[in-house]
Design a protein around this motif. Structure first.
Motif: not given
Length: 519
Positions: A36-55
């Motif tokens: 449960q303490q694993q870091p987010l993958s690079p792809a998951a963090r990419l979707f938190h960038e302001p221009n990639f906030n995808v649902y």
């Protein structure tokens, strides 16, 4: 829902709601804590960038009114068993985002708005509600998913639910598979949905002659040469697109800043049997047919839009005269999950037995060129689509584009990877996806499903086209920016009309055998 039916559903399907989830992996609670303490993958963090906030959203139509208590009670024993759906995404003091397990308050995730069952246009109200959802985001103080239940009868369903899941939780294919793993066949409540699989070609009797061996060696060598050549060209075009190569500025090309605008979602349900008829008659795949009719519908729509802009147009001429410019460059990004899919059975076992299943965002990009032109023969669109897809199948473009992004992240950081893909997407025009769905009717704890159109928002393209099959139906769903495409229903109708024209052409030319018409 009337009280008798609601009471029966509660007795038959409702289980006690638990707000705390604890399970052991390999008998060690410490392993769960570490997981449960694993870091987010690079792809998951990419979707938190302001221009990639995808649902991602899954619009599910149901044949009965939905009982929210039944939904809540069973989400605990299905969806919440997946650690991503009961975890927060927390940024630590070093700026690194990690998954942290939390208690889930289902009242915050299962939303049942008050609706007027006697309203004049329930279909439009549901469409407006989904569009309004795209104006909002889920608060990061809770797991990034929710489900909205609209007990409102529409032309295609007795009620509608909208699952909304942030893309950082997983890629679209994995998320749809997870939702389907929460369902069961209505004819057999213990059986999981069946998804069509690619048929293996029949192997011919082995010929051990020297001539046959030489021919096999030559064919294999030529296939490898084409694979490397196609991959080289595709990766080269990918890099050119990232640098400067842009699509033609057509009326459906997105303006800057589109990721921050709301979306309009429209869909049409057509016969999957009609698409199978075309597929069998022309010896192609459903994907070939889907891409072909999309190209045909887009060509018709763009021709009309250019005609409306023309100063030389005559009354009634926009549907007959060709207004399209020559050599339009219009490409779609096609997202490919390069990690082998876990499968519905593996995900169901994970939720029921706490077993492991492959999960995450491991996505490569394919740039898919569309042919935009007015053809006299509607079958030309299907032939052109097949040629495009066959060539892309013989390429490692998706794998290379994924690892290019991974390399950029490792060397330059997530901001540079975000900038890379921002340029790729803004230099192309649209997104296209075709997903295979269940072969039989499914239900979620007493609620039989009527249709299933998935889509997304936060995407930088002004147009996202998705095809989703379900039993003998195919749903065509568009996600559009209304400022760029103000008449999405018309575009959807153009794609549906293109399917009819292709089917009629196949039948008129006698390409369909009598025993194929009902297969």
């Amino acid at each position: 829902m009337d009280s008798e039916v609601g009471l029966w559903l509660r007795k038959r399907f409702l289980k006690p709601i638990e707000t705390k989830r604890a399970y052991k992996v390999g008998g060690q609670e410490e392993e769960e804590e570490q997981q449960q303490q694993q870091p987010l993958s690079p792809a998951a963090r990419l979707f938190h960038e302001p221009n990639f906030n995808v649902y991602n959203i899954a619009i599910m139509g149901w044949k009965t009114k939905m009982c929210p208590e039944v939904v809540k009670g069973n989400l605990v024993h299905t969806l919440l068993k997946h650690p991503r759906f009961s975890s927060l995404q927390v940024t630590d003091e070093n700026g690194e985002m990690k998954w942290v397990h939390t208690r889930v308050d289902l009242d915050m995730h299962v939303i049942v708005p008050d609706v007027n069952p006697n309203m004049d246009s329930p279909d439009q109200s549901v469409e407006d509600y989904i569009s309004d959802l795209s104006k909002t985001h889920i608060d990061k103080s809770q797991p990034l998913w929710d489900v909205h239940i609209l007990n409102l009868k529409t032309s295609n369903a007795e009620s509608t639910s909208i699952f909304r899941i942030h893309h950082s939780l997983g890629d679209g294919t994995s998320l749809i598979s997870l939702l389907l793993a929460c369902t069961r066949q209505t004819a057999d409540p213990e059986a999981l949905p069946t998804i069509p699989v690619k048929k293996q070609k029949k192997q011919h009797k082995e010929d051990n002659s020297n001539t046959w061996k030489l021919l096999k060696w030559f064919v294999g060598f030529w296939w490898v040469v084409k694979l490397f050549w196609n991959t080289f060209i595709d990766v080269f075009m990918f890099m050119l697109t990232a640098l400067f190569l842009k699509d033609t500025d057509t009326p459906i090309k997105e303006p800057p800043g589109l990721e921050f605008t709301p979306r309009r979602f429209v869909y049409r349900i057509v016969s999957l049997d009609d698409m199978k008829l075309i597929k069998n008659a022309m010896n192609m795949t459903i994907n070939d047919v889907a891409l072909g009719i999309t190209q045909a519908g887009l060509s018709c729509y763009l021709n009309r839009r250019y005609g409306e802009q023309s100063t030389e147009k005559e009354e009634g001429a926009t549907s007959r005269k060709v207004y399209l410019p020559e050599k339009i460059r219009l490409r779609s990004t096609l997202y490919i999950n390069i990690r082998p899919s876990a499968g519905i059975q593996a995900l169901a076992d994970m939720m029921k037995k706490n077993t492991e299943a492959k999960w995450g965002n491991k996505i490569g990009y394919v740039l898919l060129p569309f042919t935009i032109a007015i053809r006299d023969d509607p079958l030309d669109y299907i032939h052109e689509a097949k040629a495009t897809i066959d060539r892309k199948k013989n390429s490692l473009e998706a794998i290379f584009t994924f690892y290019i992004a991974e390399l950029v992240v490792k060397i330059f950081g997530i901001k540079w990877a975000s900038a890379l893909y921002h340029r790729i997407i803004t230099h192309t025009t649209m997104c296209f996806t075709n997903l295979a769905g269940p072969l039989e009717e499914i239900g979620f704890y007493g609620h039989p499903m009527a249709f299933l159109p998935p889509s997304c928002y936060g995407e930088l393209h002004s147009l996202v086209v998705m095809f989703q099959s379900y039993i003998n139906k195919m749903t065509i769903v568009l996600s559009v920016d209304e400022g760029t495409i103000p008449d999405p229903h018309r575009l959807c109708d153009d794609i549906v009309e293109s399917l009819k024209l292709v089917k009629d052409a196949v039948v008129e030319r006698g390409l369909v055998k009598e025993n194929q018409e009902h297969k």
